[in-house]
Design a protein around this motif. Sequence first.
Motif, PDB file in Angstrom:
ATOM      1  N   PRO A 182      20.685  -3.261  17.311  1.00  0.00           N
ATOM      2  CA  PRO A 182      19.791  -1.976  17.279  1.00  0.00           C
ATOM      3  C   PRO A 182      19.113  -1.823  15.850  1.00  0.00           C
ATOM      4  O   PRO A 182      20.749  -2.273  14.995  1.00  0.00           O
ATOM      5  N   ALA A 183      18.026  -1.475  15.073  1.00  0.00           N
ATOM      6  CA  ALA A 183      18.116  -1.591  14.078  1.00  0.00           C
ATOM      7  C   ALA A 183      18.150  -0.245  13.602  1.00  0.00           C
ATOM      8  O   ALA A 183      18.073   0.278  12.231  1.00  0.00           O
TER       9      ALA A 183
ATOM     10  N   SER B 299      17.928  -7.894  13.708  1.00  0.00           N
ATOM     11  CA  SER B 299      17.107  -6.906  14.610  1.00  0.00           C
ATOM     12  C   SER B 299      15.864  -7.093  15.018  1.00  0.00           C
ATOM     13  O   SER B 299      15.586  -7.226  15.955  1.00  0.00           O
ATOM     14  N   LEU B 300      15.011  -6.648  13.513  1.00  0.00           N
ATOM     15  CA  LEU B 300      13.744  -7.582  14.103  1.00  0.00           C
ATOM     16  C   LEU B 300      13.281  -8.507  14.647  1.00  0.00           C
ATOM     17  O   LEU B 300      12.490  -8.586  15.176  1.00  0.00           O
ATOM     18  N   LYS B 301      13.834  -9.864  13.595  1.00  0.00           N
ATOM     19  CA  LYS B 301      13.638 -11.086  15.004  1.00  0.00           C
ATOM     20  C   LYS B 301      14.563 -11.667  15.796  1.00  0.00           C
ATOM     21  O   LYS B 301      13.554 -11.931  15.917  1.00  0.00           O
ATOM     22  N   LEU B 302      15.502 -11.399  15.832  1.00  0.00           N
ATOM     23  CA  LEU B 302      16.412 -11.906  16.941  1.00  0.00           C
ATOM     24  C   LEU B 302      16.242 -10.960  17.824  1.00  0.00           C
ATOM     25  O   LEU B 302      16.891 -11.266  18.571  1.00  0.00           O
ATOM     26  N   GLY B 303      16.698  -9.802  17.818  1.00  0.00           N
ATOM     27  CA  GLY B 303      16.165  -8.875  19.331  1.00  0.00           C
ATOM     28  C   GLY B 303      17.874  -8.885  19.315  1.00  0.00           C
ATOM     29  O   GLY B 303      18.174  -8.155  20.229  1.00  0.00           O
ATOM     30  N   LEU B 304      18.578  -9.131  18.191  1.00  0.00           N
ATOM     31  CA  LEU B 304      20.114  -8.718  19.372  1.00  0.00           C
ATOM     32  C   LEU B 304      20.835  -7.738  18.516  1.00  0.00           C
ATOM     33  O   LEU B 304      21.908  -7.531  19.753  1.00  0.00           O
TER      34      LEU B 304
END
Length: 315
Positions: free
Chosen positions: A163-164, A156-161
């Motif tokens: 929702p976190a 989520s945070l690094k790749l943004g794939l």
Amino acid sequence: MRGYALQRLILGVAQLALLAVLVFVLTSLLPGDAADVRNNEDATDAQVAALREQLGLDEPAVERFADWAAGLATGDLGTSLVSGGPVSGILAGSVGTTLVLGAVTLALVLPLAVLLGVASGLREGGRLDRGVTSATLALNAVPDFVLALLLVAGLSLKLGLLPATWVGVEAADLLAEPALLVLPVTVVAARMVCLLSRQVRAGVVSVLGTPYVVQARRLGVPRRTLLLRHVLPNAAVPGVQELARVGDNLVGGVLIVEAVFAVPGVATALVRAVEARDVPTVQGLALVVAAAALLFSLAADLLCHRLVPRTEVLR
């Protein structure tokens, strides 16, 4: 089958009654009460005492438990001290998302665990078997909340794939945004797949070594027939028994991921009730969660008994 089901149901009712007592005692030990939380710092002792009397918190614990138990007998979970509405209404507003998480997790876990277990068992000692065994042992050692944080940080945070978090998302939007389910379901399913696949593998290895299977091979019984009619039904028993034992992992795992990902489910309602010292809501929701775990265990035990009637799960 009916006799065993009745015996198991009676045991479940007794366990639930004991859990009701335990839940009441533990919630009674919470520091402070709803009167303390609802009053501001400027409230006088007389005002706090008046509110406590209005909410019925000044009654003896035995009387409060008797009233609560009498309501449970009629299906009444109690009345919220915060909203003034029935606890069942709070449950109805939050249980939908929790049920979706649990159902999707089971739908993923069962076929995946069977597939990995059977594939490993049929290739005992091979590369696939060693790889699956190593991966499941390593993954099983990681706590659920740690795995959740690692997935959030990486995917989520690094790749943004993905929702976190579910913050700002309503339960009604779930079907419109299925990506919300990926991380929570992965976290809950990971440990269950590890446990169940290992049991299925052990069952397959054990059944393949039995004399009747060895003889069937010698007689030229087709591999597909041998696997579907003889190996899988008997190899499934350890997995089903393990499923009965990991039912609490499913219920507890769903509650953990709801807290981590801010899912608007039963766990969120339970946390809010604890913060507000809304004891009837805490008691009602906790008892429903415990009942769900017991029902899941009961269903798995009955399925195991159905697969192999000679298996006595209670012993």
